[in-house]
Design a protein around this motif. Structure first.
Motif, PDB file in Angstrom:
ATOM      1  N   GLU A 117       0.838  -1.204   0.000  1.00  0.00           N
ATOM      2  CA  GLU A 117       0.000   0.000   0.000  1.00  0.00           C
ATOM      3  C   GLU A 117       0.877   1.259   0.000  1.00  0.00           C
ATOM      4  OE1 GLU A 117      -3.668   1.018   2.816  1.00  0.00           O
ATOM      5  OE2 GLU A 117      -1.754   1.209   3.829  1.00  0.00           O
ATOM      6  N   GLU A 118       1.953   1.206   0.784  1.00  0.00           N
ATOM      7  CA  GLU A 118       2.814   2.389   0.905  1.00  0.00           C
ATOM      8  C   GLU A 118       3.520   2.753  -0.390  1.00  0.00           C
ATOM      9  OE1 GLU A 118       5.597   2.912   4.143  1.00  0.00           O
ATOM     10  OE2 GLU A 118       4.173   1.955   5.490  1.00  0.00           O
TER      11      GLU A 118
ATOM     12  N   GLU B 226      -2.244   4.464  -5.641  1.00  0.00           N
ATOM     13  CA  GLU B 226      -3.199   4.166  -4.571  1.00  0.00           C
ATOM     14  C   GLU B 226      -4.165   3.080  -5.061  1.00  0.00           C
ATOM     15  OE1 GLU B 226      -5.782   7.266  -2.764  1.00  0.00           O
ATOM     16  OE2 GLU B 226      -4.243   7.322  -1.220  1.00  0.00           O
TER      17      GLU B 226
ATOM     18  N   LEU C  32      -5.754   7.321   4.675  1.00  0.00           N
ATOM     19  CA  LEU C  32      -4.460   7.481   4.003  1.00  0.00           C
ATOM     20  C   LEU C  32      -4.225   8.934   3.616  1.00  0.00           C
ATOM     21  CD1 LEU C  32      -4.444   4.305   1.726  1.00  0.00           C
ATOM     22  CD2 LEU C  32      -3.144   4.686   3.814  1.00  0.00           C
TER      23      LEU C  32
ATOM     24  N   TYR D  81      -3.330  10.809   6.968  1.00  0.00           N
ATOM     25  CA  TYR D  81      -2.142  10.473   7.761  1.00  0.00           C
ATOM     26  C   TYR D  81      -0.920  10.062   6.959  1.00  0.00           C
ATOM     27  CZ  TYR D  81      -5.426  10.743  11.561  1.00  0.00           C
ATOM     28  OH  TYR D  81      -6.368  11.186  12.436  1.00  0.00           O
ATOM     29  N   ARG D  82      -1.021   9.926   5.669  1.00  0.00           N
ATOM     30  CA  ARG D  82       0.162   9.478   4.917  1.00  0.00           C
ATOM     31  C   ARG D  82       1.054  10.663   4.557  1.00  0.00           C
ATOM     32  NH1 ARG D  82      -0.177   4.715   0.631  1.00  0.00           N
ATOM     33  NH2 ARG D  82      -1.320   6.112  -0.674  1.00  0.00           N
TER      34      ARG D  82
END
Ligand code: SF4
Ligand code: SF4
Length: 165
Positions: A116-117, A122, A161, A164-165
């Motif tokens: 995911e990162e 995305e 996401l 907070y990403r």
């Protein structure tokens, strides 16, 4: 002399040695807890709905135009458990490439979220799905039919996401 003094001060008292006060204290705590509200969830009748921060099984985002994934293979390369297999193919769409084959072996996945990162689109995100039961190893290899999830069902995670990403 100092050592002798430390040993003396660490010696347990009579009441500490017979443990009775501690046993009484433990029983009192247990008794008190008996009258507290319970936290038992009657699963599976009563389901737990995780928040957006939860990392359940990784899934692929499906939009109206189709899957987001462009088969770059980054998720597969970063996966520490070697759980992802991607085979790219070309398409006439603007994005030019798509995953002809995309599989995740859930017996290998450790829910680390690295896929995911690193995903530049995305396109792979951690879902809320924690109900995974397999009766044989082959069933644990999830293909696109099980991985593609409509974007409307993934809003909580996407929102998390973005924040907070
Ligand atoms: S969550 Fe981690 S282990 Fe699971 S597929 Fe993604 S990168 Fe691999
Ligand atoms: S899910 Fe993301 S990182 Fe993985 S192949 Fe598709 S676009 Fe690349």
């Amino acid at each position: 002399m100092n050592i002798q003094h430390n040993i003396e001060s660490e010696r347990m008292t009579f009441w500490e040695r017979i443990y009775l006060p501690e046993i009484g204290r433990g029983l009192a705590l247990t008794f008190k807890q008996m009258f507290q509200p319970t936290f038992t969830r009657q699963y599976p009748e009563e389901k737990w709905i995780p928040t957006g921060s939860y990392r359940g099984r990784p899934v692929l985002v499906l939009e109206e135009e189709g899957e987001r994934c462009v088969a770059c293979g980054l998720c597969s390369r970063v996966c520490p458990a070697l759980a992802i297999e991607v085979r790219a193919a070309e398409t006439d769409k603007v994005k030019e490439r798509y995953p002809e084959k995309f599989e995740i072996n859930m017996l290998r996945c450790i829910y680390c979220g690295f896929c995911e990162e690193v995903c530049p689109e995305e396109a792979i995100i951690m879902s809320k799905d924690y109900e995974l039961v397999f009766t044989n190893p082959q069933d644990a290899i999830l293909g696109k039919d099980k991985l593609l999830i409509p974007i409307a069902q993934l809003q909580d995670r996407l929102e998390f996401l973005r924040q907070y990403r």
